[in-house]
Scaffold this motif. Structure first.
Motif, PDB file in Angstrom:
ATOM      1  N   ARG A 177       0.493  -8.337  -6.073  1.00 15.78           N
ATOM      2  CA  ARG A 177       1.400  -7.656  -7.011  1.00 15.78           C
ATOM      3  C   ARG A 177       1.251  -6.140  -6.976  1.00 15.78           C
ATOM      4  O   ARG A 177       2.142  -5.409  -7.400  1.00 15.78           O
ATOM      5  CB  ARG A 177       1.162  -8.163  -8.437  1.00 15.78           C
ATOM      6  CG  ARG A 177      -0.170  -7.742  -9.033  1.00 15.78           C
ATOM      7  CD  ARG A 177      -0.281  -8.170 -10.475  1.00 15.78           C
ATOM      8  NE  ARG A 177      -1.530  -7.687 -11.067  1.00 15.78           N
ATOM      9  CZ  ARG A 177      -1.823  -7.740 -12.345  1.00 15.78           C
ATOM     10  NH1 ARG A 177      -0.971  -8.308 -13.186  1.00 15.78           N
ATOM     11  NH2 ARG A 177      -2.962  -7.270 -12.799  1.00 15.78           N
ATOM     12  N   ASN A 281       7.088   6.683  -4.937  1.00 18.90           N
ATOM     13  CA  ASN A 281       6.932   6.388  -6.360  1.00 18.90           C
ATOM     14  C   ASN A 281       7.607   7.516  -7.136  1.00 18.90           C
ATOM     15  O   ASN A 281       7.324   8.692  -6.874  1.00 18.90           O
ATOM     16  CB  ASN A 281       5.423   6.306  -6.688  1.00 18.90           C
ATOM     17  CG  ASN A 281       5.163   5.868  -8.115  1.00 18.90           C
ATOM     18  OD1 ASN A 281       5.923   6.172  -9.033  1.00 18.90           O
ATOM     19  ND2 ASN A 281       4.063   5.149  -8.306  1.00 18.90           N
ATOM     20  N   ASN A 308       9.700   1.854  -1.257  1.00 21.84           N
ATOM     21  CA  ASN A 308       9.062   2.683  -0.233  1.00 21.84           C
ATOM     22  C   ASN A 308       9.399   2.100   1.144  1.00 21.84           C
ATOM     23  O   ASN A 308       8.910   1.031   1.497  1.00 21.84           O
ATOM     24  CB  ASN A 308       7.550   2.668  -0.487  1.00 21.84           C
ATOM     25  CG  ASN A 308       6.772   3.520   0.499  1.00 21.84           C
ATOM     26  OD1 ASN A 308       7.270   3.866   1.565  1.00 21.84           O
ATOM     27  ND2 ASN A 308       5.540   3.832   0.146  1.00 21.84           N
TER      28      ASN A 308
HETATM   29  O1  UT7 Z   1       3.808   5.413   1.263  1.00 25.29           O
HETATM   30  C1  UT7 Z   1       2.451   5.694   1.338  1.00 25.29           C
HETATM   31  C2  UT7 Z   1       2.001   6.348   0.124  1.00 25.29           C
HETATM   32  N1  UT7 Z   1       1.878   5.400  -0.969  1.00 25.29           N
HETATM   33  C3  UT7 Z   1       1.888   5.854  -2.203  1.00 25.29           C
HETATM   34  O2  UT7 Z   1       2.071   7.012  -2.383  1.00 25.29           O
HETATM   35  C4  UT7 Z   1       1.583   4.913  -3.338  1.00 25.29           C
HETATM   36  C5  UT7 Z   1       0.692   5.612  -4.324  1.00 25.29           C
HETATM   37  N2  UT7 Z   1       0.251   4.810  -5.450  1.00 25.29           N
HETATM   38  C6  UT7 Z   1       1.097   4.415  -6.453  1.00 25.29           C
HETATM   39  O3  UT7 Z   1       2.283   4.629  -6.371  1.00 25.29           O
HETATM   40  C7  UT7 Z   1       0.493   3.776  -7.674  1.00 25.29           C
HETATM   41  O4  UT7 Z   1      -0.883   4.000  -7.697  1.00 25.29           O
HETATM   42  C8  UT7 Z   1       0.773   2.266  -7.778  1.00 25.29           C
HETATM   43  C9  UT7 Z   1       2.240   2.037  -8.078  1.00 25.29           C
HETATM   44  C10 UT7 Z   1       0.396   1.588  -6.480  1.00 25.29           C
HETATM   45  C11 UT7 Z   1      -0.066   1.674  -8.903  1.00 25.29           C
HETATM   46  O5  UT7 Z   1       0.212   2.341 -10.120  1.00 25.29           O
HETATM   47  P1  UT7 Z   1      -0.999   2.713 -11.109  1.00 25.29           P
HETATM   48  O6  UT7 Z   1      -0.391   3.300 -12.294  1.00 25.29           O
HETATM   49  O7  UT7 Z   1      -1.967   3.539 -10.317  1.00 25.29           O
HETATM   50  O8  UT7 Z   1      -1.544   1.333 -11.507  1.00 25.29           O
HETATM   51  P2  UT7 Z   1      -2.958   0.642 -11.191  1.00 25.29           P
HETATM   52  O9  UT7 Z   1      -3.050   0.317  -9.745  1.00 25.29           O
HETATM   53  O10 UT7 Z   1      -4.045   1.439 -11.795  1.00 25.29           O
HETATM   54  O11 UT7 Z   1      -2.798  -0.665 -12.017  1.00 25.29           O
HETATM   55  C12 UT7 Z   1      -2.776  -0.665 -13.463  1.00 25.29           C
HETATM   56  C13 UT7 Z   1      -2.758  -2.112 -13.915  1.00 25.29           C
HETATM   57  C14 UT7 Z   1      -3.804  -2.958 -13.224  1.00 25.29           C
HETATM   58  O12 UT7 Z   1      -4.301  -3.899 -14.129  1.00 25.29           O
HETATM   59  P3  UT7 Z   1      -5.720  -3.677 -14.846  1.00 25.29           P
HETATM   60  O13 UT7 Z   1      -6.720  -3.533 -13.737  1.00 25.29           O
HETATM   61  O14 UT7 Z   1      -5.557  -2.426 -15.658  1.00 25.29           O
HETATM   62  O15 UT7 Z   1      -5.878  -4.922 -15.650  1.00 25.29           O
HETATM   63  C15 UT7 Z   1      -3.029  -3.658 -12.145  1.00 25.29           C
HETATM   64  O16 UT7 Z   1      -3.634  -4.863 -11.746  1.00 25.29           O
HETATM   65  O17 UT7 Z   1      -1.490  -2.705 -13.564  1.00 25.29           O
HETATM   66  C16 UT7 Z   1      -1.727  -3.906 -12.860  1.00 25.29           C
HETATM   67  N3  UT7 Z   1      -0.613  -4.144 -11.929  1.00 25.29           N
HETATM   68  C17 UT7 Z   1       0.493  -4.841 -12.273  1.00 25.29           C
HETATM   69  N4  UT7 Z   1       0.872  -5.442 -13.412  1.00 25.29           N
HETATM   70  C18 UT7 Z   1       2.057  -6.073 -13.433  1.00 25.29           C
HETATM   71  C19 UT7 Z   1      -0.501  -3.743 -10.653  1.00 25.29           C
HETATM   72  N5  UT7 Z   1       0.669  -4.160 -10.135  1.00 25.29           N
HETATM   73  C20 UT7 Z   1       1.308  -4.839 -11.121  1.00 25.29           C
HETATM   74  C21 UT7 Z   1       2.545  -5.514 -11.208  1.00 25.29           C
HETATM   75  N6  UT7 Z   1       2.885  -6.108 -12.372  1.00 25.29           N
HETATM   76  N7  UT7 Z   1       3.394  -5.542 -10.146  1.00 25.29           N
END
Ligand code: UT7
Length: 351
Positions: A177, A281, A308
């Motif tokens: 996810r 993003n 993306n």
């Molecule tokens: O193209 C190459 C370059 N790529 C990028 O630039 C991507 C860069 N990164 C991002 O865009 C962001 O970091 C993400 C979109 C990947 C993640 O966003 P975030 O705000 O950094 O979220 P996170 O990874 O810290 O996740 C926050 C929470 C987590 O749960 P816990 O650990 O707080 O319980 C994740 O498991 O959100 C959870 N989560 C989701 N929940 C529902 C992650 N994906 C999902 C989902 N639905 N799809």
């Protein structure tokens, strides 16, 4: 430090550096036509959530801005999207395949490990030219444009076809996810030709930092960890990402890189009518805009429609911006890509 991509999680070694301050210039080249192609198959956040455990459609919109993405159908691959985008770019430029004397495809999802996607496209289009793939992940298009530009500016190519294309749906774990909902498939293409000394990559920089190689990548299926039944069962061939770390690195690096490129050209944000950044993003676009005081309406966004699309994202956005009439001859626009490697590329492009 062992920088081997090791499954299952990709951990950041925390040794990656800031953006370089080195810039280059490559004038006397222009883009004379553009085209793009996305698959017909639209996949909504709701559909993603139905196939991906724990995936919340509202989370996707709030944390990324993405509302839908396109996925290729069975049998479709990167070369198919590339051919269509290239045909549209050549038609838009008013040139024929027989006129192209260089073909570069930026991709990290070619149809096969070998041969290159570029050779498949060369054959399908009937182009008589050197053709090769270039892998700089989501910065790939920036690398490819500057590479093609060197050929064109020296007269070693008269018309270069530059494509950015990726089929990310083939390499993401549909059950992950944190990765699956972020990515989509697409292709964008431009035809480059000689231009005036007022046209081209007025100032640009390309950068790489393998110190961050563990933040984003696929650990199995290459020569280091060839595919085994065990790695296949573990899903080690899928794309894994330390999203938070990539996010922070991207905002910092892109902000610095744009600033360096602007300063080296003696320009400011006010001189730039349009910023087209890699669409990873919406929050990255917003953060960079806020840090550099870029007005919202000058930061191009289509991540909500396609997610993306890696190397395709900038040429796809460029093609849409051109067809929306947002770029005029004489404008100087800012392009910036960033992604796995780590790699980045930023260019002030004088139209
Ligand atoms: O193209 C190459 C370059 N790529 C990028 O630039 C991507 C860069 N990164 C991002 O865009 C962001 O970091 C993400 C979109 C990947 C993640 O966003 P975030 O705000 O950094 O979220 P996170 O990874 O810290 O996740 C926050 C929470 C987590 O749960 P816990 O650990 O707080 O319980 C994740 O498991 O959100 C959870 N989560 C989701 N929940 C529902 C992650 N994906 C999902 C989902 N639905 N799809």
């Amino acid at each position: 430090m062992d920088k081997t991509l090791s499954p299952p999680a990709i951990k950041m070694p925390n040794s990656y550096s800031a953006a370089t301050t080195r810039t280059c210039s490559l004038v006397g080249v222009q883009v004379i036509g553009s085209g793009s192609c996305v698959p017909d198959n639209i996949v909504t956040n709701q559909q993603m959530a139905e196939q991906c455990p724990g995936c919340d459609p509202d989370w996707i919109v709030q944390r990324t801005g993405i509302r839908e993405r396109r996925f290729v159908s069975p049998g479709q691959a990167t070369s198919d999207l590339s051919v269509m985008a290239a045909q549209r770019a050549m038609a838009n430029a008013g040139v024929f395949a027989k006129d192209i004397d260089l073909l570069i495809i930026a991709t990290f999802t070619p149809d096969f490990h070998c041969p290159s996607a570029a050779c498949l496209v060369q054959d399908r289009l009937g182009i008589d030219a050197p053709a090769f793939d270039l892998n700089a992940a989501c910065a790939g298009y920036m690398y490819a444009v500057s590479t093609a530009g060197q050929y064109v500016s020296t007269g070693n190519a008269k018309l270069a076809l530059v494509i950015g294309a990726d089929c990310n749906s083939r390499i993401v774990d549909p059950k992950d996810r944190g990765v699956a909902p972020l990515f989509g498939d697409g292709a964008g293409a431009v035809v480059m030709a000689p231009g005036t000394l007022q046209q081209g990559l007025r100032s640009y920089q390309l950068g790489s930092d393998g110190g961050g190689c563990l933040m984003l990548g696929r650990s199995a299926g290459g020569t280091k960890n060839p595919m085994t039944s065990e790695s296949l069962a573990n899903g080690d061939h899928y794309l894994r990402m330390d999203g938070k770390s990539v996010f922070k690195w991207a905002v910092r690096t892109v902000t610095q890189s744009i600033d360096v490129v602007l300063k080296s050209a003696g320009m400011t944000v006010d001189d730039i009518p349009l910023f087209i950044l890699h669409q990873a993003n919406q929050r990255i676009l917003d953060s960079v805009a806020e840090k550099l005081a870029i007005p919202k309406e000058r930061m191009y966004c289509n991540v909500q429609k396609y997610g993306n699309t890696s190397a395709a994202s900038i040429p796809l956005a460029l093609d849409e911006a051109l067809s929306e009439g947002l770029i005029n001859r004489g404008d100087t626009i800012m392009l910036s890509g960033f992604g796995a490697g780590l790699t980045w590329g930023t260019s002030l492009f004088a139209w």
